[in-house]
Design a protein around this motif. Structure first.
Motif, PDB file in Angstrom:
ATOM      1  N   MET A   1      12.034   4.287  -2.155  1.00 31.57           N
ATOM      2  CA  MET A   1      11.623   5.310  -1.193  1.00 31.57           C
ATOM      3  C   MET A   1      10.330   4.912  -0.489  1.00 31.57           C
ATOM      4  O   MET A   1      10.213   5.038   0.737  1.00 31.57           O
ATOM      5  CB  MET A   1      11.435   6.641  -1.931  1.00 31.57           C
ATOM      6  CG  MET A   1      10.820   7.776  -1.120  1.00 31.57           C
ATOM      7  SD  MET A   1       8.997   7.733  -0.997  1.00 31.57           S
ATOM      8  CE  MET A   1       8.511   7.839  -2.707  1.00 31.57           C
ATOM      9  N   ALA A   2       9.370   4.431  -1.264  1.00 28.08           N
ATOM     10  CA  ALA A   2       8.071   4.082  -0.688  1.00 28.08           C
ATOM     11  C   ALA A   2       8.180   2.892   0.263  1.00 28.08           C
ATOM     12  O   ALA A   2       7.513   2.845   1.303  1.00 28.08           O
ATOM     13  CB  ALA A   2       7.071   3.782  -1.803  1.00 28.08           C
ATOM     14  N   ILE A   3       9.039   1.939  -0.070  1.00 25.06           N
ATOM     15  CA  ILE A   3       9.265   0.821   0.851  1.00 25.06           C
ATOM     16  C   ILE A   3       9.912   1.341   2.130  1.00 25.06           C
ATOM     17  O   ILE A   3       9.544   0.968   3.250  1.00 25.06           O
ATOM     18  CB  ILE A   3      10.167  -0.247   0.197  1.00 25.06           C
ATOM     19  CG1 ILE A   3       9.506  -0.833  -1.047  1.00 25.06           C
ATOM     20  CG2 ILE A   3      10.483  -1.366   1.204  1.00 25.06           C
ATOM     21  CD1 ILE A   3      10.426  -1.731  -1.861  1.00 25.06           C
ATOM     22  N   GLY A   4      10.880   2.228   1.961  1.00 23.72           N
ATOM     23  CA  GLY A   4      11.624   2.734   3.105  1.00 23.72           C
ATOM     24  C   GLY A   4      10.801   3.561   4.073  1.00 23.72           C
ATOM     25  O   GLY A   4      11.202   3.749   5.232  1.00 23.72           O
ATOM     26  N   LYS A   5       9.656   4.083   3.632  1.00 20.62           N
ATOM     27  CA  LYS A   5       8.794   4.852   4.538  1.00 20.62           C
ATOM     28  C   LYS A   5       8.256   4.002   5.679  1.00 20.62           C
ATOM     29  O   LYS A   5       7.792   4.543   6.684  1.00 20.62           O
ATOM     30  CB  LYS A   5       7.620   5.454   3.765  1.00 20.62           C
ATOM     31  CG  LYS A   5       8.000   6.584   2.842  1.00 20.62           C
ATOM     32  CD  LYS A   5       6.783   7.333   2.328  1.00 20.62           C
ATOM     33  CE  LYS A   5       5.864   6.473   1.504  1.00 20.62           C
ATOM     34  NZ  LYS A   5       4.753   7.258   0.914  1.00 20.62           N
ATOM     35  N   ASN A   6       8.282   2.686   5.511  1.00 13.71           N
ATOM     36  CA  ASN A   6       7.767   1.792   6.546  1.00 13.71           C
ATOM     37  C   ASN A   6       8.818   1.617   7.636  1.00 13.71           C
ATOM     38  O   ASN A   6       9.362   0.531   7.861  1.00 13.71           O
ATOM     39  CB  ASN A   6       7.398   0.446   5.919  1.00 13.71           C
ATOM     40  CG  ASN A   6       6.246   0.554   4.936  1.00 13.71           C
ATOM     41  OD1 ASN A   6       5.078   0.515   5.318  1.00 13.71           O
ATOM     42  ND2 ASN A   6       6.570   0.709   3.655  1.00 13.71           N
ATOM     43  N   SER A   7       9.107   2.692   8.336  1.00  2.00           N
ATOM     44  CA  SER A   7      10.226   2.704   9.284  1.00  2.00           C
ATOM     45  C   SER A   7      10.009   1.786  10.483  1.00  2.00           C
ATOM     46  O   SER A   7      10.980   1.424  11.167  1.00  2.00           O
ATOM     47  CB  SER A   7      10.478   4.136   9.763  1.00  2.00           C
ATOM     48  OG  SER A   7       9.307   4.702  10.321  1.00  2.00           O
TER      49      SER A   7
ATOM     50  N   LYS B   1       0.827  -1.209   0.000  1.00  2.00           N
ATOM     51  CA  LYS B   1       0.000   0.000   0.000  1.00  2.00           C
ATOM     52  C   LYS B   1       0.862   1.261   0.000  1.00  2.00           C
ATOM     53  O   LYS B   1       0.488   2.282  -0.587  1.00  2.00           O
ATOM     54  CB  LYS B   1      -0.936   0.007   1.214  1.00  2.00           C
ATOM     55  CG  LYS B   1      -2.019  -1.047   1.177  1.00  2.00           C
ATOM     56  CD  LYS B   1      -2.989  -0.851   0.022  1.00  2.00           C
ATOM     57  CE  LYS B   1      -3.884   0.327   0.244  1.00  2.00           C
ATOM     58  NZ  LYS B   1      -4.776   0.128   1.381  1.00  2.00           N
ATOM     59  N   SER B   2       2.013   1.226   0.662  1.00  2.41           N
ATOM     60  CA  SER B   2       2.870   2.405   0.675  1.00  2.41           C
ATOM     61  C   SER B   2       3.393   2.715  -0.723  1.00  2.41           C
ATOM     62  O   SER B   2       3.636   3.875  -1.061  1.00  2.41           O
ATOM     63  CB  SER B   2       4.032   2.210   1.653  1.00  2.41           C
ATOM     64  OG  SER B   2       4.964   1.260   1.173  1.00  2.41           O
ATOM     65  N   VAL B   3       3.548   1.690  -1.539  1.00  2.00           N
ATOM     66  CA  VAL B   3       4.008   1.886  -2.920  1.00  2.00           C
ATOM     67  C   VAL B   3       2.864   2.353  -3.812  1.00  2.00           C
ATOM     68  O   VAL B   3       2.986   3.332  -4.545  1.00  2.00           O
ATOM     69  CB  VAL B   3       4.637   0.588  -3.470  1.00  2.00           C
ATOM     70  CG1 VAL B   3       5.016   0.759  -4.941  1.00  2.00           C
ATOM     71  CG2 VAL B   3       5.861   0.201  -2.654  1.00  2.00           C
ATOM     72  N   VAL B   4       1.725   1.669  -3.740  1.00  2.00           N
ATOM     73  CA  VAL B   4       0.616   2.023  -4.630  1.00  2.00           C
ATOM     74  C   VAL B   4       0.049   3.398  -4.301  1.00  2.00           C
ATOM     75  O   VAL B   4      -0.540   4.065  -5.157  1.00  2.00           O
ATOM     76  CB  VAL B   4      -0.490   0.947  -4.570  1.00  2.00           C
ATOM     77  CG1 VAL B   4      -1.434   1.148  -3.397  1.00  2.00           C
ATOM     78  CG2 VAL B   4      -1.267   0.875  -5.879  1.00  2.00           C
TER      79      VAL B   4
ATOM     80  N   ASP C   1      12.605  -5.229  10.499  1.00  2.00           N
ATOM     81  CA  ASP C   1      13.229  -6.460  10.020  1.00  2.00           C
ATOM     82  C   ASP C   1      13.507  -6.433   8.523  1.00  2.00           C
ATOM     83  O   ASP C   1      14.117  -7.358   7.981  1.00  2.00           O
ATOM     84  CB  ASP C   1      12.374  -7.683  10.379  1.00  2.00           C
ATOM     85  CG  ASP C   1      10.928  -7.560   9.934  1.00  2.00           C
ATOM     86  OD1 ASP C   1      10.522  -6.451   9.533  1.00  2.00           O
ATOM     87  OD2 ASP C   1      10.199  -8.565   9.988  1.00  2.00           O
ATOM     88  N   ILE C   2      13.043  -5.387   7.818  1.00  2.00           N
ATOM     89  CA  ILE C   2      13.329  -5.268   6.389  1.00  2.00           C
ATOM     90  C   ILE C   2      14.771  -4.798   6.212  1.00  2.00           C
ATOM     91  O   ILE C   2      15.171  -3.752   6.717  1.00  2.00           O
ATOM     92  CB  ILE C   2      12.367  -4.296   5.699  1.00  2.00           C
ATOM     93  CG1 ILE C   2      10.927  -4.837   5.755  1.00  2.00           C
ATOM     94  CG2 ILE C   2      12.782  -4.057   4.251  1.00  2.00           C
ATOM     95  CD1 ILE C   2       9.898  -3.909   5.138  1.00  2.00           C
ATOM     96  N   VAL C   3      15.557  -5.585   5.492  1.00  2.00           N
ATOM     97  CA  VAL C   3      16.962  -5.270   5.227  1.00  2.00           C
ATOM     98  C   VAL C   3      17.105  -4.906   3.754  1.00  2.00           C
ATOM     99  O   VAL C   3      16.810  -5.737   2.882  1.00  2.00           O
ATOM    100  CB  VAL C   3      17.871  -6.463   5.564  1.00  2.00           C
ATOM    101  CG1 VAL C   3      19.330  -6.148   5.239  1.00  2.00           C
ATOM    102  CG2 VAL C   3      17.707  -6.857   7.027  1.00  2.00           C
ATOM    103  N   PRO C   4      17.501  -3.683   3.430  1.00  2.00           N
ATOM    104  CA  PRO C   4      17.568  -3.266   2.025  1.00  2.00           C
ATOM    105  C   PRO C   4      18.315  -4.246   1.129  1.00  2.00           C
ATOM    106  O   PRO C   4      17.897  -4.504  -0.014  1.00  2.00           O
ATOM    107  CB  PRO C   4      18.273  -1.915   2.104  1.00  2.00           C
ATOM    108  CG  PRO C   4      17.870  -1.367   3.436  1.00  2.00           C
ATOM    109  CD  PRO C   4      17.824  -2.560   4.345  1.00  2.00           C
ATOM    110  N   GLY C   5      19.392  -4.824   1.622  1.00  2.00           N
ATOM    111  CA  GLY C   5      20.170  -5.732   0.787  1.00  2.00           C
ATOM    112  C   GLY C   5      19.461  -7.027   0.451  1.00  2.00           C
ATOM    113  O   GLY C   5      19.860  -7.736  -0.483  1.00  2.00           O
TER     114      GLY C   5
END
Length: 398
Positions: free
Chosen positions: A318-324, A294-297, A328-332
């Protein structure tokens, strides 16, 4: 389950399931065209419904919640072009009077009528034209009820550019849905109205479970502009005229029908030129997958990039990263694809960029994200953001 019914403006005739009949007419809510509709059953129908959770829920929603609580309805009536929200006691009285008139026309208890009202907020209903309209309809009686599903879907429209209908079959039973909604589409659920009618025989418990499961996977995965309406309603009436069906097969067919309507609304989003579908997999659980999707759409930057056919995957990151809070989300460990073309973590080759642009020019754009955390997945639906959206909403009441 078979999909042997399809509603199109181009020609196919869609009819109600056994025991249902419809009416549309002009009650003065808009300058021209039908703006009042009724769909009724010739016998009591088991029902289930879900409504907006907006703090400013309109009188139609408040009244319908009460009437739907008994899990038995005989009719649904809809007023288009006026939400009858923020209209105080007068709005409450007017909604109740509409229900009383419809119940009188049909000869059913007032508590068996569900009402939907959609359109401009803050304006009283034009009862000086609505009530005479109902008087004329009462005089005509059963002869007035000649409208099919497509007629009802048209009469429900506000800023929609086309009516929305869908149908499925389960055994000997048929399921027909009508809906409206193109803006303010964000759960809970949208400025949308969706009604489903079936001649299947089901228990109240099975029908309620099927509806809530379908709504969670479809209408509550739809977003046009992140705004939540005051009037959204989804209801299903099952009158049993075709006899019993397998509850599991019915639930599958109902979810498929609701997805059909969801996609129609996404494609017809205000100012929309493209359907945007975002799938997040590899999530810890379904709730996490849905939040990230939802943050992306919902991102205006993502939506405008889709509109311009700009494969700017940085905006997706950017939109994924807003879910601060999703620590447990690791960018790599995250991967992103536009369609079947990977764009992150490995940047596409220069000769792939042309293919990416062509992909983004399609009528449907898919963004696929994998979080690398688990096996849960969710798909959400939306559209691009164009100048047309601004034009529609800048001049909505003028």
């Amino acid at each position: 389950m078979t999909h042997d019914y399809a509603a199109t403006e181009a020609g196919e005739t869609l009819v109600w399931p056994g025991g249902f009949f419809g009416y549309t007419g002009h009650g003065g809510l808009r300058e021209s065209g039908d703006d009042i509709s009724i769909v009724a059953s010739d016998r009591p129908a088991v029902s289930a419904a879900v409504f907006t959770r907006s703090l400013f829920a309109g009188p139609a929603v408040v009244l319908s919640r009460r009437n739907a609580a008994g899990r038995q309805l005989r009719a649904v009536t809809t007023l288009a072009q006026n939400a009858n929200v923020a209209t105080g006691r007068e709005g409450e009285r007017n909604a109740a009077e509409v229900v009383r008139r419809v119940a009188g026309i049909l000869g059913v208890p007032e508590g068996d009528v569900l009402i939907g009202s959609t359109g401009v907020i803050g304006r009283p209903l034009p009862m000086t034209t609505i009530l005479p309209h109902f008087d004329r309809t009462a005089e005509r009686g059963v002869e007035a009820f000649t409208a099919g599903p497509l007629d009802v879907a048209r009469a429900m429209m506000t800023t929609d550019t086309r009516p929305k209908t869908a149908a499925r079959t389960v055994g000997e039973a048929r399921i027909v849905g009508v809906a409206k909604g193109v803006g303010m589409l964000e759960p809970d659920m949208a400025t949308m109205l969706a009604y489903v009618f079936t001649d299947a025989e089901l228990s109240p418990e099975d029908l309620d479970a099927a509806l809530r499961g379908a709504v969670n996977r479809t209408f509550n995965c739809l977003s046009i502009d992140t705004d939540t309406s005051t009037s959204d309603t989804v209801a299903v009436l099952a009158n049993g005229a075709a006899g019993p069906v397998d509850p599991a097969l019915f639930a599958e067919a109902l979810a498929d029908l609701c997805l059909d309507l969801t996609l129609q609304m996404a494609r017809d989003g205000e100012g929309a030129t493209k359907l945007l579908r975002v799938t997040v997999g590899g999530a810890r659980d379904h709730a996490q997958a849905k939040r990230v999707a939802k943050s992306v759409v919902n991102s205006p930057l993502v939506k405008t990039a889709v509109h311009g056919a700009d494969p700017n995957w940085g905006r997706v990151l950017m939109a994924i990263g807003k879910n601060s809070d999703e620590i447990d989300i690791v960018p790599g460990d995250v991967t992103v694809r536009f369609g079947d073309i990977a764009v992150y973590p490995d940047e596409p080759e220069a000769d792939t960029l042309d293919a990416l642009v062509e992909l983004m020019r399609r009528d449907e754009v898919d963004i696929v994200i994998t979080l690398g955390l688990g096996t849960a997945e969710a798909t959400v639906y939306g559209c691009d953001l164009s100048a047309g959206y601004i034009r529609v909403n800048a001049d909505y009441t003028t």
